[in-house]
Motif scaffolding. Structure first.
Motif, PDB file in Angstrom:
ATOM      1  N   ARG A   1     -64.523  -8.513  18.083  1.00 11.47           N
ATOM      2  CA  ARG A   1     -64.191  -8.798  16.679  1.00 11.47           C
ATOM      3  C   ARG A   1     -64.383  -7.521  15.863  1.00 11.47           C
ATOM      4  NH1 ARG A   1     -68.229 -13.328  15.503  1.00 11.47           N
ATOM      5  NH2 ARG A   1     -68.016 -12.506  13.418  1.00 11.47           N
ATOM      6  N   PRO A   2     -63.705  -7.409  14.695  1.00  8.86           N
ATOM      7  CA  PRO A   2     -63.886  -6.209  13.871  1.00  8.86           C
ATOM      8  C   PRO A   2     -65.351  -5.955  13.528  1.00  8.86           C
ATOM      9  CG  PRO A   2     -62.073  -7.514  13.037  1.00  8.86           C
ATOM     10  CD  PRO A   2     -62.661  -8.300  14.159  1.00  8.86           C
ATOM     11  N   SER A   3     -66.104  -7.036  13.259  1.00  7.11           N
ATOM     12  CA  SER A   3     -67.506  -6.814  12.890  1.00  7.11           C
ATOM     13  C   SER A   3     -68.289  -6.233  14.056  1.00  7.11           C
ATOM     14  CB  SER A   3     -68.129  -8.111  12.408  1.00  7.11           C
ATOM     15  OG  SER A   3     -68.063  -9.078  13.407  1.00  7.11           O
ATOM     16  N   SER A   4     -67.993  -6.719  15.282  1.00 10.05           N
ATOM     17  CA  SER A   4     -68.685  -6.161  16.451  1.00 10.05           C
ATOM     18  C   SER A   4     -68.346  -4.692  16.610  1.00 10.05           C
ATOM     19  CB  SER A   4     -68.277  -6.894  17.725  1.00 10.05           C
ATOM     20  OG  SER A   4     -68.500  -8.251  17.596  1.00 10.05           O
ATOM     21  N   PHE A   5     -67.069  -4.387  16.408  1.00 14.92           N
ATOM     22  CA  PHE A   5     -66.619  -3.004  16.533  1.00 14.92           C
ATOM     23  C   PHE A   5     -67.372  -2.131  15.534  1.00 14.92           C
ATOM     24  CE2 PHE A   5     -63.693   0.392  15.233  1.00 14.92           C
ATOM     25  CZ  PHE A   5     -63.522   1.011  16.460  1.00 14.92           C
TER      26      PHE A   5
ATOM     27  N   ILE B   1     -70.252  -2.710  14.156  1.00 16.27           N
ATOM     28  CA  ILE B   1     -71.665  -2.609  14.525  1.00 16.27           C
ATOM     29  C   ILE B   1     -71.853  -1.559  15.603  1.00 16.27           C
ATOM     30  CG2 ILE B   1     -73.532  -3.815  15.730  1.00 16.27           C
ATOM     31  CD1 ILE B   1     -72.827  -6.282  14.188  1.00 16.27           C
ATOM     32  N   ILE B   2     -71.017  -1.640  16.653  1.00 15.81           N
ATOM     33  CA  ILE B   2     -71.201  -0.723  17.779  1.00 15.81           C
ATOM     34  C   ILE B   2     -70.980   0.715  17.337  1.00 15.81           C
ATOM     35  CG2 ILE B   2     -70.298  -0.081  20.041  1.00 15.81           C
ATOM     36  CD1 ILE B   2     -69.651  -3.095  20.406  1.00 15.81           C
ATOM     37  N   VAL B   3     -69.884   0.935  16.560  1.00 17.04           N
ATOM     38  CA  VAL B   3     -69.571   2.300  16.141  1.00 17.04           C
ATOM     39  C   VAL B   3     -70.654   2.830  15.201  1.00 17.04           C
ATOM     40  CG1 VAL B   3     -67.972   3.685  14.793  1.00 17.04           C
ATOM     41  CG2 VAL B   3     -67.112   2.077  16.487  1.00 17.04           C
ATOM     42  N   THR B   4     -70.998   2.015  14.183  1.00 17.22           N
ATOM     43  CA  THR B   4     -71.996   2.481  13.218  1.00 17.22           C
ATOM     44  C   THR B   4     -73.302   2.815  13.912  1.00 17.22           C
ATOM     45  OG1 THR B   4     -71.041   0.888  11.718  1.00 17.22           O
ATOM     46  CG2 THR B   4     -73.045   1.970  11.001  1.00 17.22           C
ATOM     47  N   SER B   5     -73.769   1.920  14.799  1.00 15.66           N
ATOM     48  CA  SER B   5     -75.077   2.213  15.398  1.00 15.66           C
ATOM     49  C   SER B   5     -74.994   3.436  16.285  1.00 15.66           C
ATOM     50  CB  SER B   5     -75.663   1.032  16.156  1.00 15.66           C
ATOM     51  OG  SER B   5     -74.743   0.060  16.385  1.00 15.66           O
ATOM     52  N   ALA B   6     -73.861   3.624  16.973  1.00 10.55           N
ATOM     53  CA  ALA B   6     -73.745   4.824  17.804  1.00 10.55           C
ATOM     54  C   ALA B   6     -73.836   6.070  16.932  1.00 10.55           C
ATOM     55  CB  ALA B   6     -72.425   4.798  18.569  1.00 10.55           C
ATOM     56  N   VAL B   7     -73.113   6.053  15.795  1.00  7.38           N
ATOM     57  CA  VAL B   7     -73.136   7.217  14.909  1.00  7.38           C
ATOM     58  C   VAL B   7     -74.545   7.458  14.374  1.00  7.38           C
ATOM     59  CG1 VAL B   7     -72.334   8.061  12.675  1.00  7.38           C
ATOM     60  CG2 VAL B   7     -70.722   7.032  14.263  1.00  7.38           C
ATOM     61  N   VAL B   8     -75.170   6.369  13.915  1.00  2.00           N
ATOM     62  CA  VAL B   8     -76.517   6.501  13.351  1.00  2.00           C
ATOM     63  C   VAL B   8     -77.476   7.071  14.382  1.00  2.00           C
ATOM     64  CG1 VAL B   8     -78.495   5.165  12.573  1.00  2.00           C
ATOM     65  CG2 VAL B   8     -76.276   4.759  11.579  1.00  2.00           C
TER      66      VAL B   8
ATOM     67  N   GLY C   1     -79.261  -2.152  10.234  1.00  2.00           N
ATOM     68  CA  GLY C   1     -79.156  -3.273  11.172  1.00  2.00           C
ATOM     69  C   GLY C   1     -79.013  -4.594  10.435  1.00  2.00           C
ATOM     70  N   GLY C   2     -79.826  -4.776   9.383  1.00  2.00           N
ATOM     71  CA  GLY C   2     -79.817  -6.039   8.647  1.00  2.00           C
ATOM     72  C   GLY C   2     -78.474  -6.307   8.013  1.00  2.00           C
ATOM     73  N   ILE C   3     -77.922  -5.297   7.347  1.00  2.00           N
ATOM     74  CA  ILE C   3     -76.660  -5.542   6.642  1.00  2.00           C
ATOM     75  C   ILE C   3     -75.516  -5.737   7.633  1.00  2.00           C
ATOM     76  CG2 ILE C   3     -75.803  -3.193   6.248  1.00  2.00           C
ATOM     77  CD1 ILE C   3     -75.699  -4.264   3.237  1.00  2.00           C
ATOM     78  N   LEU C   4     -75.598  -5.049   8.785  1.00  2.00           N
ATOM     79  CA  LEU C   4     -74.541  -5.217   9.790  1.00  2.00           C
ATOM     80  C   LEU C   4     -74.580  -6.615  10.391  1.00  2.00           C
ATOM     81  CD1 LEU C   4     -74.608  -1.818  11.683  1.00  2.00           C
ATOM     82  CD2 LEU C   4     -72.814  -2.684  10.201  1.00  2.00           C
ATOM     83  N   ILE C   5     -75.783  -7.071  10.743  1.00  2.00           N
ATOM     84  CA  ILE C   5     -75.860  -8.388  11.390  1.00  2.00           C
ATOM     85  C   ILE C   5     -75.494  -9.475  10.393  1.00  2.00           C
ATOM     86  CG2 ILE C   5     -78.287  -9.027  11.012  1.00  2.00           C
ATOM     87  CD1 ILE C   5     -76.584  -9.359  14.331  1.00  2.00           C
TER      88      ILE C   5
ATOM     89  N   LEU D   1     -73.337  -6.017  23.786  1.00  2.00           N
ATOM     90  CA  LEU D   1     -73.410  -4.676  23.216  1.00  2.00           C
ATOM     91  C   LEU D   1     -73.655  -4.748  21.706  1.00  2.00           C
ATOM     92  CD1 LEU D   1     -73.112  -2.143  24.840  1.00  2.00           C
ATOM     93  CD2 LEU D   1     -70.783  -1.908  24.008  1.00  2.00           C
ATOM     94  N   THR D   2     -73.009  -5.724  21.062  1.00  2.00           N
ATOM     95  CA  THR D   2     -73.202  -5.903  19.624  1.00  2.00           C
ATOM     96  C   THR D   2     -74.644  -6.216  19.320  1.00  2.00           C
ATOM     97  OG1 THR D   2     -71.018  -6.857  19.612  1.00  2.00           O
ATOM     98  CG2 THR D   2     -72.326  -7.156  17.646  1.00  2.00           C
ATOM     99  N   LYS D   3     -75.150  -7.228  20.038  1.00  2.00           N
ATOM    100  CA  LYS D   3     -76.542  -7.639  19.809  1.00  2.00           C
ATOM    101  C   LYS D   3     -77.477  -6.487  20.144  1.00  2.00           C
ATOM    102  CE  LYS D   3     -76.854 -12.163  21.291  1.00  2.00           C
ATOM    103  NZ  LYS D   3     -77.389 -13.018  22.323  1.00  2.00           N
ATOM    104  N   GLY D   4     -77.162  -5.828  21.264  1.00  2.00           N
ATOM    105  CA  GLY D   4     -78.016  -4.735  21.723  1.00  2.00           C
ATOM    106  C   GLY D   4     -78.078  -3.599  20.728  1.00  2.00           C
ATOM    107  N   SER D   5     -76.937  -3.303  20.066  1.00  2.00           N
ATOM    108  CA  SER D   5     -76.952  -2.218  19.084  1.00  2.00           C
ATOM    109  C   SER D   5     -77.902  -2.551  17.945  1.00  2.00           C
ATOM    110  CB  SER D   5     -75.562  -2.014  18.513  1.00  2.00           C
ATOM    111  OG  SER D   5     -74.647  -1.822  19.541  1.00  2.00           O
ATOM    112  N   ILE D   6     -77.861  -3.817  17.527  1.00  2.00           N
ATOM    113  CA  ILE D   6     -78.751  -4.219  16.433  1.00  2.00           C
ATOM    114  C   ILE D   6     -80.206  -4.095  16.889  1.00  2.00           C
ATOM    115  CG2 ILE D   6     -79.449  -6.137  14.965  1.00  2.00           C
ATOM    116  CD1 ILE D   6     -76.800  -5.065  14.180  1.00  2.00           C
TER     117      ILE D   6
END
Lengths: 316, 528
Positions: free
Chosen positions: A162-166, A168-175, A227-231, A28-33
């Motif tokens: 992990r917090p970073s995955s969380f 990523i998923i939340v930010t991309s969903a919001v965006v 996406g870049g800054i999150l990954i 899901l993390t990778k997929g969001s990116i």
């Protein structure tokens, strides 16, 4: 070697749910990116039918801008969360500027040229941007600082999220929600949809197509920057050629979902990320990338318009 | 005045754009921040002047109206031939002769380049002198090129441009002038391996291989109009056929001459294999599937081995026992390390020195290129070639005219892939060591650039495009780290200012009397 008398019930009993959850969230993390990047592809393609190969480099530039900002702000003594937010803002601003400039220099003069020319131009831009970052910054893998704060509420499932995955998923969903609302309800969003549907007609109705195309590049680049800054804060190391593979994968995701369709790109990204993650977890991690491409080919053969795309009929 | 303000704004914009990456640098370990203000100043000044040139070129191409560009004064200055000549010569002097002066003054004149004649022999024979002069010319070809370019520019500025272009164009038209040019060019290529250094011979062989690749892809993309982005996979099939075949059957003394056609055959089979499922896909979907195919081939090569074991394992035990061993042993591709020890081509069992072998490969590559050019141009004019072009122009109309679409597509894929297979086998023979890094997507993109840069569908153009794309980075080696940067920029510039490619393919058109009103067909149109 699985035996022929293989029972379904034992199969379910044998599932390691912990492992499955881990794979699912990493997918899901990778997929969001992938989804964030592929939105830029799909929007540009929907409007001017161009495979913008340089889009992956914009994502890479976003990560590098974030890194540089983190260095500067860090030396000034900013707190981690402030650095993360300011870095993201800077990355979005600069990537939008890069997207705008790129369109203006490399694609706008080619409007109306034969179809392959903008594609070659895009490959040229991609080579240029990679080498620009290589010369301006460095060719080595650079360490990205850990800026993401601990999230205590994730403690019970920290083994799989992990917090970073969380983040990523939340930010991309919001965006993505914001983007969908933007495209659906704002004036600019409506103009974009009109231009994508029929550019000539939109121009006749008084829409400035050039401005809309620029806006598309700017929005796509801003998403890639996020996406870049999150990954970068997830994997914690970046390099000047991370954009290439990410770009190809994101394009794959866009095609998978049906190129030109915005919800399709989101879905395609998530599906691709999960497929990759499961394939590498259950089959072999050597075949992770191969699996993504194999899925792509199969989908295109059996459903060429992608998951959510509308099939186009041939016209004489 | 307006133009100056505009350029100032553009340069400010670029200073802003390049600021974080070009000016700031964070030292990785210490976290120290370095500010490189010099770069910002350089970018600002450089972009200020470049933006004038950019706008002038856009006006010339008719992309923006002259009033909008704000360069009226500049255009007025350039409108007299005398001033134009001054500017062009000044630019060329800076670009072309700069490096030469630098070379002379920087003591790189003769000793560095190994050009000093062997004086211990005393007097020179005429033959030695000839070799010396030819070698010097070959080494300084870039300076010669600059001289020719400045001569051309002077002529152009003097107003002899049209006449000169007519002379230059003559060799590309069918007729005695073209035949003589081709024969002369061929004769010039013959003695080169004896005049050049090993490195330069390698570059030339590489150029020949790329001409073959470009012409092969041209069949698929330029003639049949099928956009393929994974062409390098077929190249890999050819190279690995030779490498693996040699590794598996090494004891049998089967050499290059057996594997060269076999590589072509396997690549053609791969082409058919790929084209079967994608026959009904069009345009960008076809492009992305071929891209995926290319990546899969590279990933298989990188993962090291491919085995039938997972499938064989599903069979009952006693069947597995009776299977031949080759079905149970994985095929080893060598992984990222690649395969080495590939023998160079043999010549009736003759033993050759390393240098001679390279020269021999050079002649094989030259012969193969000539063969490719002849075969491809014959194919283009054949019934098959015409059906490809019909397919490119309009698939439905083409079917309605009775062209077998499936056959046309299959043959286009197979024949296009076949040349890549030949090129791959030749590449393996040249380098005697191959690994997956030679078969990345970037290579596919570059081969496609060769085709588009040269002019879709034009054989001469594609050959020229290959020469430029291979030789340009070599020529730019003087700029070392900047060469790929310049290469990327030149690809963009080429597309912006000459999107139809270097040479437009000429199509035979029969004009029926009284039909003058019919507008001419656009050359090399690509619509998916």
């Amino acid at each position: 070697m699985p035996s022929p008398g293989f029972a379904m019930s034992t199969f379910f009993a044998e599932i390691d749910w912990r492992y499955l959850g881990e794979l699912f969230f990493s997918g899901l993390t990778k997929g969001s990116i992938y989804a964030l990047i592929s939105l830029g592809y799909t929007m540009v393609y929907g409007i001017i039918e161009l495979i913008n190969f340089a889009h992956g480099e914009i994502y890479m530039i976003g990560a590098f801008t974030g890194l540089v900002m983190a260095g500067v702000l860090g030396s000034l003594g900013f707190p981690a969360v402030g650095i993360l937010i300011l870095g993201a803002v800077a990355a979005v601003v600069y990537c939008s500027a890069y997207g705008y400039t790129m369109e203006k220099i490399a694609y706008r003069p080619l409007r109306g040229a034969q179809r392959l020319s903008p594609l070659i131009s895009a490959i040229g831009v991609s080579i240029f941007l990679q080498n620009y970052v290589l010369i301006a910054q460095s060719g080595e893998f650079l360490r990205y600082p850990n800026l993401i704060p601990d999230m205590p509420f994730l403690q019970p499932i920290s083994y799989m999220l992990r917090p970073s995955s969380f983040l990523i998923i939340v930010t991309s969903a919001v965006v993505m929600v914001i983007l969908t609302l933007f495209i659906k309800y704002t004036r600019l969003g409506k103009a974009m949809r009109a231009t994508a549907q029929n550019r000539k007609m939109a121009m006749l109705l008084g829409i400035d197509a050039d401005r809309i195309i620029s806006a598309t590049f700017v929005i796509g680049s801003a998403l890639a920057a996020i996406g870049g800054i999150l990954i970068a804060s997830h994997t914690q190391q970046i390099n000047f050629n991370i954009g290439f593979l990410a770009g190809i994968k994101a394009f794959t995701a866009a095609v998978l979902g049906g190129i030109g369709s915005i919800p399709g790109a989101m879905l395609g990204g998530l599906v691709l990320g999960c497929c990759e993650s499961f394939a590498s977890g259950y089959i072999s991690c050597d075949y992770e990338d191969m699996f993504a491409f194999a899925i792509l080919i199969l989908i295109l053969i059996f459903r060429p318009s992608g998951l959510l795309g509308k099939p186009k009929s041939m016209k004489v | 005045m307006r133009g100056i303000v505009r350029s100032l704004l553009v340069s400010l914009w670029f200073v802003f754009l390049t600021f974080p990456l070009l000016v700031i640098k964070v030292v990785p370990n210490t976290g120290e921040v370095i500010w490189r203000w010099k770069n910002a100043a350089g970018i600002g000044i450089g972009i200020f002047f470049l933006s004038f040139i950019w706008r002038a070129l856009l006006v010339k191409r008719g992309l923006i109206p002259q009033e909008e560009a704000g360069i009226g004064r500049l255009m007025q200055y350039l409108s007299t031939p005398m001033n134009k000549q001054r500017v062009v010569v000044a630019c060329l002097l800076i670009c072309g002769w700069g490096p030469l002066l630098y070379t002379i003054m920087g003591s790189g004149w003769s000793l560095d380049r190994g050009l000093a004649p062997p004086l211990q022999d005393g007097a020179f024979t005429p033959l030695q002198w000839a070799v010396f002069v030819a070698r010097a010319l070959a080494t300084f070809w870039q300076e010669i090129l600059a001289a020719l370019l400045s001569f051309a520019a002077v002529q152009h500025a003097k107003g002899n441009g049209a006449r000169m272009m007519a002379i230059l164009r003559r060799p590309t038209q069918p007729g005695p002038a073209r035949n003589i040019t081709i024969i002369l060019l061929f004769l010039c290529l013959l003695p080169l391996p004896y005049l050049m250094k090993i490195y330069q011979i390698n570059v030339l062989i590489q150029t020949f291989i790329w001409v073959m690749l470009g012409l092969g892809l041209n069949i698929v993309v330029g003639q049949a109009g099928l956009l393929v982005l994974g062409y390098v996979a077929f190249y890999a099939v050819g190279a690995y056929t030779y490498a693996l075949g040699n590794a598996l059957l090494g004891g049998a003394h089967i050499g290059f001459w057996f594997f060269l056609p076999l590589g072509g055959l396997f690549a053609a089979l791969a082409g058919i294999l790929l084209s079967l499922p994608v026959l009904r896909l069009r345009g960008d979907y076809l492009a992305i599937v071929t891209l995926g195919f290319g990546e899969i081939v590279r990933l298989i090569l990188e993962s090291g081995s491919l085995s039938l074991l997972p499938f064989v394992g599903l069979l009952p035990e006693h069947v597995i026992h009776s299977l031949p061993t080759w079905m149970k042993t994985p095929l080893n591709f060598g992984g990222p390390a690649g395969i080495g020890g590939i023998p160079p081509p043999g010549f009736f069992g003759m033993r050759m020195e390393l240098d001679d072998n390279l020269r021999y490969v050079y002649y094989i590559a030259l012969a193969m290129t000539v063969f490719t050019i002849i075969a491809v141009s014959r194919l283009r004019d054949s019934r098959l070639g015409r059906s490809w072009m019909a397919l490119r122009e309009d698939e439905i109309a083409c079917e309605a005219m009775g062209v077998d679409k499936i056959k046309a597509k299959l043959t286009a894929f197979a024949l296009g892939a076949c040349w890549a297979g030949f090129g791959g086998a030749l590449f393996a023979a040249q380098t005697s060591y191959i690994n997956p890094t030679s078969f990345t997507f970037m290579q596919s993109a570059l081969i496609l650039s060769v085709v588009v840069l040269g002019g879709l569908g034009s054989i001469l153009g594609v050959a020229l495009g290959a020469c430029i794309l291979i030789l340009l980075p070599e020529y730019l080696r003087a700029f070392n780290e900047y060469r790929m940067l310049i290469f990327g920029i030149s690809m963009v510039l080429m597309m912006v200012f000459r999107p139809q490619g270097l040479i437009m393919p000429k199509r035979k058109r029969r004009v029926i009397a009284g039909m003058d009103a019919v507008p001419p067909a656009s050359a090399g149109g690509f619509e998916a």
